[in-house]
Design an enzyme around this catalytic site. Sequence first.
Site, short mmCIF file in Angstrom:
data_model
loop_
_atom_site.label_atom_id
_atom_site.label_comp_id
_atom_site.label_asym_id
_atom_site.label_seq_id
_atom_site.Cartn_x
_atom_site.Cartn_y
_atom_site.Cartn_z
CG LEU A 74 23.81 62.27 24.39
CD1 LEU A 74 24.05 60.78 24.47
CD2 LEU A 74 25.13 63.00 24.31
CG ASP A 75 17.03 61.82 25.23
OD1 ASP A 75 16.90 62.36 24.12
OD2 ASP A 75 16.51 60.72 25.54
CB VAL A 76 21.90 66.72 27.20
CG1 VAL A 76 22.78 65.75 26.45
CG2 VAL A 76 21.43 67.84 26.29
#
Length: 261
Positions: A129-131
């Site tokens: 997950l890129d946040v």
Amino acid sequence: MLRPRIIPCLLVHQGGLVKTQSFKNPKYVGDPINAVKIFNEKEADELMVLDIDASIKGVAPDFGLIAKLAAECRMPLCYGGGVTTADQASRIVDMGVEKVAVSSAAIKTPYLLTEMSAAVGRQSVVAVLDVRKKKGLFSKGYEICTHNATQVIKQDPLAMVKNLQDAGAGEVVINFVDQDGQMQGYDIEYASQIKNALNVPVTFLGGAGSLDHISQLITSIGVVGAAAGSLFVFKGKYRAVLINYPTPEQKIKLCHDALKA
């Protein structure tokens, strides 16, 4: 028993090894296979290789490259990039890769993780997950990005990681977009929130510029994977390209001292 892991993360772009800053301006830093050979010699805990072109171009995984990586790698290997089916995951694991990472495909269709888990075992399924922090003067909180941070998903990251875990992810990797390549430290406050929301192993990527940053992460959060790119491919304030990794003695002391603190 789980223990902290220190994980080099290699980004593959147009067949070469690159490093980005906030997911932009990829800088060529060498050949992926040569980097794997060096990390073998340095006895890295694990290695993560992410093809940052595949999802953008909508192409299948580069099985030729994967075969070369798996043949050379003498440590647990996690590969991500272009995986959209359980059959692809099975093929990659059959090549000798221990973990298969998926990001945008899993966010779009979490059931993919269920299918992959059934095909290769939950321990081999990694959700990435890129946040980043929401943009705008009055914006608060964090948002999910995909396709090298060119698209935004209107869902809460904390809710999403729980969904991915429930769907079948055996591990979650959180990649901090804002910290990528900055070498100023992890976003420890938000990392703690993510860690507390999960029951599966979690790895954090983005921001490490020194072994002290890794120590701070483990001291603050406990047993996690501490992944880094720039830290292990650059040296010095001018960012000269030099593949490096802590010695076994440094690694043992770092993790021991951090958990003892």
